[in-house]
Design a protein around this motif. Sequence first.
Motif, mmCIF file in Angstrom:
data_model
loop_
_atom_site.group_PDB
_atom_site.id
_atom_site.type_symbol
_atom_site.label_atom_id
_atom_site.label_comp_id
_atom_site.label_asym_id
_atom_site.label_seq_id
_atom_site.Cartn_x
_atom_site.Cartn_y
_atom_site.Cartn_z
ATOM 1 N N ASN A 147 0.809 -1.225 0.000
ATOM 2 C CA ASN A 147 0.000 0.000 0.000
ATOM 3 C C ASN A 147 0.839 1.270 0.000
ATOM 4 O O ASN A 147 1.957 1.299 0.526
ATOM 5 N N TYR A 148 0.243 2.307 -0.595
ATOM 6 C CA TYR A 148 0.806 3.651 -0.494
ATOM 7 C C TYR A 148 0.396 4.257 0.842
ATOM 8 O O TYR A 148 -0.457 3.720 1.552
ATOM 9 N N TRP A 149 0.984 5.408 1.179
ATOM 10 C CA TRP A 149 0.765 5.958 2.516
ATOM 11 C C TRP A 149 -0.589 6.645 2.683
ATOM 12 O O TRP A 149 -1.178 6.610 3.762
ATOM 13 N N GLU A 164 -3.583 16.422 2.290
ATOM 14 C CA GLU A 164 -2.996 17.668 1.800
ATOM 15 C C GLU A 164 -2.139 18.341 2.869
ATOM 16 O O GLU A 164 -1.075 18.899 2.559
ATOM 17 N N SER A 165 -2.562 18.284 4.117
ATOM 18 C CA SER A 165 -1.752 18.893 5.177
ATOM 19 C C SER A 165 -0.448 18.128 5.367
ATOM 20 O O SER A 165 0.605 18.732 5.632
ATOM 21 N N LEU A 166 -0.487 16.822 5.225
ATOM 22 C CA LEU A 166 0.724 16.017 5.379
ATOM 23 C C LEU A 166 1.717 16.264 4.248
ATOM 24 O O LEU A 166 2.929 16.204 4.455
ATOM 25 N N ASN A 218 10.444 14.015 7.057
ATOM 26 C CA ASN A 218 10.651 13.223 8.278
ATOM 27 C C ASN A 218 9.481 13.359 9.248
ATOM 28 O O ASN A 218 9.104 12.396 9.927
ATOM 29 N N GLU A 219 8.856 14.541 9.291
ATOM 30 C CA GLU A 219 7.682 14.720 10.145
ATOM 31 C C GLU A 219 6.490 13.939 9.604
ATOM 32 O O GLU A 219 5.730 13.327 10.369
ATOM 33 N N ARG A 220 6.315 13.987 8.296
ATOM 34 C CA ARG A 220 5.212 13.228 7.682
ATOM 35 C C ARG A 220 5.373 11.737 7.956
ATOM 36 O O ARG A 220 4.416 11.052 8.314
ATOM 37 N N GLU A 221 6.598 11.235 7.810
ATOM 38 C CA GLU A 221 6.834 9.811 8.009
ATOM 39 C C GLU A 221 6.524 9.370 9.446
ATOM 40 O O GLU A 221 5.998 8.278 9.667
ATOM 41 N N LYS A 222 6.846 10.215 10.428
ATOM 42 C CA LYS A 222 6.546 9.879 11.824
ATOM 43 C C LYS A 222 5.041 9.725 12.033
ATOM 44 O O LYS A 222 4.580 8.798 12.714
ATOM 45 N N ILE A 253 2.775 9.060 9.695
ATOM 46 C CA ILE A 253 2.297 7.889 8.951
ATOM 47 C C ILE A 253 2.615 6.604 9.714
ATOM 48 O O ILE A 253 1.799 5.678 9.761
ATOM 49 N N THR A 254 3.795 6.544 10.322
ATOM 50 C CA THR A 254 4.156 5.361 11.115
ATOM 51 C C THR A 254 3.173 5.145 12.259
ATOM 52 O O THR A 254 2.743 4.017 12.527
ATOM 53 N N GLN A 255 2.787 6.235 12.920
ATOM 54 C CA GLN A 255 1.817 6.137 14.015
ATOM 55 C C GLN A 255 0.459 5.669 13.492
ATOM 56 O O GLN A 255 -0.213 4.835 14.121
ATOM 57 N N ILE A 256 0.055 6.203 12.352
ATOM 58 C CA ILE A 256 -1.237 5.826 11.782
ATOM 59 C C ILE A 256 -1.244 4.350 11.395
ATOM 60 O O ILE A 256 -2.226 3.631 11.639
ATOM 61 N N LYS A 257 -0.150 3.872 10.812
ATOM 62 C CA LYS A 257 -0.079 2.471 10.376
ATOM 63 C C LYS A 257 -0.202 1.497 11.545
ATOM 64 O O LYS A 257 -0.640 0.358 11.364
ATOM 65 N N GLN A 258 0.172 1.942 12.729
ATOM 66 C CA GLN A 258 0.043 1.097 13.917
ATOM 67 C C GLN A 258 -1.408 0.932 14.349
ATOM 68 O O GLN A 258 -1.740 0.033 15.124
#
Length: 295
Positions: free
Chosen positions: A123-125, A143-145, A151-155, A157-162
Amino acid sequence: MKKRIRYLLSWFISCVLITLGFVRRAKKRALKGEYILSLYYHAPGKELFEFCVLWLKKNNFKVIGQEDILAIVKTEAPIPNGAAIITVDDGWSSNYENVAGIAHKYNVPVTIFVSTEPIENGNYWWPYVNAAISKNLTNETIESLKLLPNNEREKIITQIKQQVTLERQAMTVDQVKEIAKTGLVTIGGHTITHPILPKCDSGTAYQEIKLSKNIIEAWLEKEIITFAYPNGDYTQREITFLEQSGFQLAYTTKPFLLNKEALKSPFTLPRHAIIENISHAEAICRMCGVWQRFF
């Protein structure tokens, strides 16, 4: 309801543009070789994509491939009369049947730009963000992301994926290999993780470009020369990284004509978007570049 209103309104406007002769005049110019119909999709439905391919064929357009574009860029060949190029961004699972399948059925070349991590992992983010929004798990929007440093966006997204689990929405590596063997589907680069490249630091941006090329070439055991900027965003830095990585062509999302002037800049080639769930009339207007003149 909003989608239905948008569909009907756009259909009506497109019918007016066709009736007033805008499409006829644009088509005439393209058939004379003044410009190439440069089209891009994401996850088109089979019926819409097949309609577009058949419309091109019935109106005497010839779909050309990336090697043809490169030859024109190098002035080794002229712009053909009635040329069109079909590209598809991301590599959604539906592309396997709806795009590659139709390309094979009608013997037309297409290019699919894929990001390697989603192809490998599923999947894409941004579907994770949409899922989190639907479950009220985040106040962020896609759009805000996109506006955040990478690096902030990735943090986030990592939280959301959990918190979110999704079924696979991207093609698999095996499917990418399979469709590339047909000779009709060209696979292009689209980074590793589909970041907004100008929001990345230089090291990350270079790795996203260079390593994605290396990975795809390892899958296919052949060189890839073409790239599409995620979200259409780039700076001169990204162009330099593409050149250093061995790419020779790159596509933007700028809705301009792919004419002689545009072809002088092979790393900023324009394309016209053919979005999902539109009427045939709107698709025709978009393919000819008429819709983009007004909206």
